[in-house]
Design an enzyme around this catalytic site. Structure first.
Site, mmCIF file in Angstrom:
data_model
loop_
_atom_site.group_PDB
_atom_site.id
_atom_site.type_symbol
_atom_site.label_atom_id
_atom_site.label_comp_id
_atom_site.label_asym_id
_atom_site.label_seq_id
_atom_site.Cartn_x
_atom_site.Cartn_y
_atom_site.Cartn_z
ATOM 1 N N SER A 83 0.840 -1.199 0.000
ATOM 2 C CA SER A 83 0.000 0.000 0.000
ATOM 3 C C SER A 83 0.879 1.254 0.000
ATOM 4 O O SER A 83 1.751 1.389 -0.850
ATOM 5 C CB SER A 83 -0.941 -0.049 1.214
ATOM 6 O OG SER A 83 -1.980 0.901 1.093
ATOM 7 N N ASP A 238 -9.047 -3.503 -5.488
ATOM 8 C CA ASP A 238 -8.995 -4.383 -4.312
ATOM 9 C C ASP A 238 -9.723 -3.795 -3.109
ATOM 10 O O ASP A 238 -9.554 -4.249 -1.984
ATOM 11 C CB ASP A 238 -7.543 -4.710 -3.954
ATOM 12 C CG ASP A 238 -6.734 -3.484 -3.525
ATOM 13 O OD1 ASP A 238 -7.319 -2.391 -3.353
ATOM 14 O OD2 ASP A 238 -5.513 -3.624 -3.335
ATOM 15 N N HIS A 260 -7.335 -5.868 -0.660
ATOM 16 C CA HIS A 260 -6.175 -5.079 -0.241
ATOM 17 C C HIS A 260 -5.472 -5.670 0.977
ATOM 18 O O HIS A 260 -4.246 -5.572 1.093
ATOM 19 C CB HIS A 260 -6.633 -3.650 0.059
ATOM 20 C CG HIS A 260 -5.515 -2.659 0.151
ATOM 21 N ND1 HIS A 260 -4.822 -2.214 -0.949
ATOM 22 C CD2 HIS A 260 -4.945 -2.039 1.229
ATOM 23 C CE1 HIS A 260 -3.899 -1.349 -0.581
ATOM 24 N NE2 HIS A 260 -3.940 -1.234 0.752
ATOM 25 N N ASP A 262 -5.865 -8.947 1.945
ATOM 26 C CA ASP A 262 -5.455 -10.316 1.630
ATOM 27 C C ASP A 262 -3.983 -10.374 1.243
ATOM 28 O O ASP A 262 -3.292 -11.361 1.515
ATOM 29 C CB ASP A 262 -6.268 -10.883 0.467
ATOM 30 C CG ASP A 262 -7.720 -11.168 0.835
ATOM 31 O OD1 ASP A 262 -8.018 -11.280 2.034
ATOM 32 O OD2 ASP A 262 -8.541 -11.277 -0.093
#
Length: 293
Positions: A83, A238, A260, A262
């Site tokens: 991220s 996601d 996101h 996962d």
């Protein structure tokens, strides 16, 4: 002893927004560091702010890379960022490429997040709502850092949000374009300034009814709600980052059936029959080793 992923350079796992290294027995990169260690990799999780802009987090990361190099004698490091951690890693690689062997973006908003855009629109700059929301989320970030044993890390949730919007990342990309594709949905250069660039990500696929135990996962259900906020990458995201927005360098794959969270192994058990995220990190460490990294 298994040394199948004993990479030439240490691996640093860089967390995203509202992230941490560990809180008690709970790790942000759930089971990933342990699995890599068991396969022979030297893995570290740097301590950086849970919420701040990419440059502030990147400067913190760079300082720890210098310390790590002195401690273990490594000339360079491999960065794997999840991220916002991808943007943090990209910043360091751009300003100090001689220290970085590779940058891998996992679900990274490399062209911004449509979810961040929607959140930014919800709060009028300078108004009470923005002030209250910023104070609450900054306090929450400080709380997470305190729980992880690092209460003095600087936090600024509003700066983090602005850094993740499409406009914010566009400004960032103009300064630090390394690894970016030159067309939407394409691949970027696999190597810039001797730094190797990779990326992978997932998208939410199918209906809720097809997802077994994910039906019982409140975080996954929240990400499905966030999916409805996307307009450019509808059904191709996601829950937090769009598929093509995640592209950087050599795109390994951007449509894994993973949301996101996962991709850091925070997932319902029923989904493991489809794909195991931990194995993606092990496979990638092997890829880095084969590339001499």
């Amino acid at each position: 002893m298994d040394d199948s992923v004993n990479t030439r350079y240490p691996i640093l796992l860089v967390h995203g927004l509202f992230g941490f290294d560990r809180i008690g027995s709970h790790h942000y990169f759930h089971g990933i560091k342990q699995a890599l260690n068991e396969c022979g990799a030297s893995v570290f999780v740097p301590i950086i702010s849970a919420a701040n802009d990419n440059e502030a987090r990147g400067d913190q990361l760079l300082k720890q890379i210098h310390n790590l190099r002195r401690q273990v004698g490594a000339q360079r490091v491999n960065l794997i960022g999840h991220s916002q951690g991808a943007l943090t890693a990209r910043y360091v690689a751009a300003i100090a490429p001689e220290l970085i062997a590779s940058v891998t973006s996992v679900s990274g908003p490399n062209h911004g997040s449509e979810l961040a855009d929607r959140l930014r629109l919800a709060f009028v700059p300078g108004r009470l709502g923005e002030t209250v929301a910023a104070a609450l989320t900054t306090s929450f970030s400080a709380f997470l850092s305190a729980l992880s044993g690092h209460p003095r890390l600087p936090q600024n949730a509003l700066n983090a949000l602005n850094a993740l919007t499409t406009d914010g990342v566009a400004t960032f990309n103009r300064q630090y374009p390394q690894g970016l594709p030159d067309r939407w949905g394409g691949m970027g250069p696999a190597q810039v300034n001797a730094v190797h660039y990779y990326s992978w990500s997932g998208i939410i696929k199918g209906s809720r009814l097809a997802e077994s135990l994910n039906l019982l996962d409140p975080l996954h259900n929240a990400l499905r709600v966030f999916d409805s906020f996307f307009t450019r990458e509808t059904r191709e995201n996601d829950g937090m980052v769009g598929r093509f927005s995640s592209h950087l360098g050599q795109v390994i794959r951007s449509d894994y059936p993973l949301d996101h969270l996962d991709t850091i192994n925070h997932m319902a058990r029923g989904s493991r029959r489809r794909i195991n995220p931990v194995e993606l990190y092990i496979e990638h460490a092997k890829r880095l080793k084969e590339a001499g990294l």
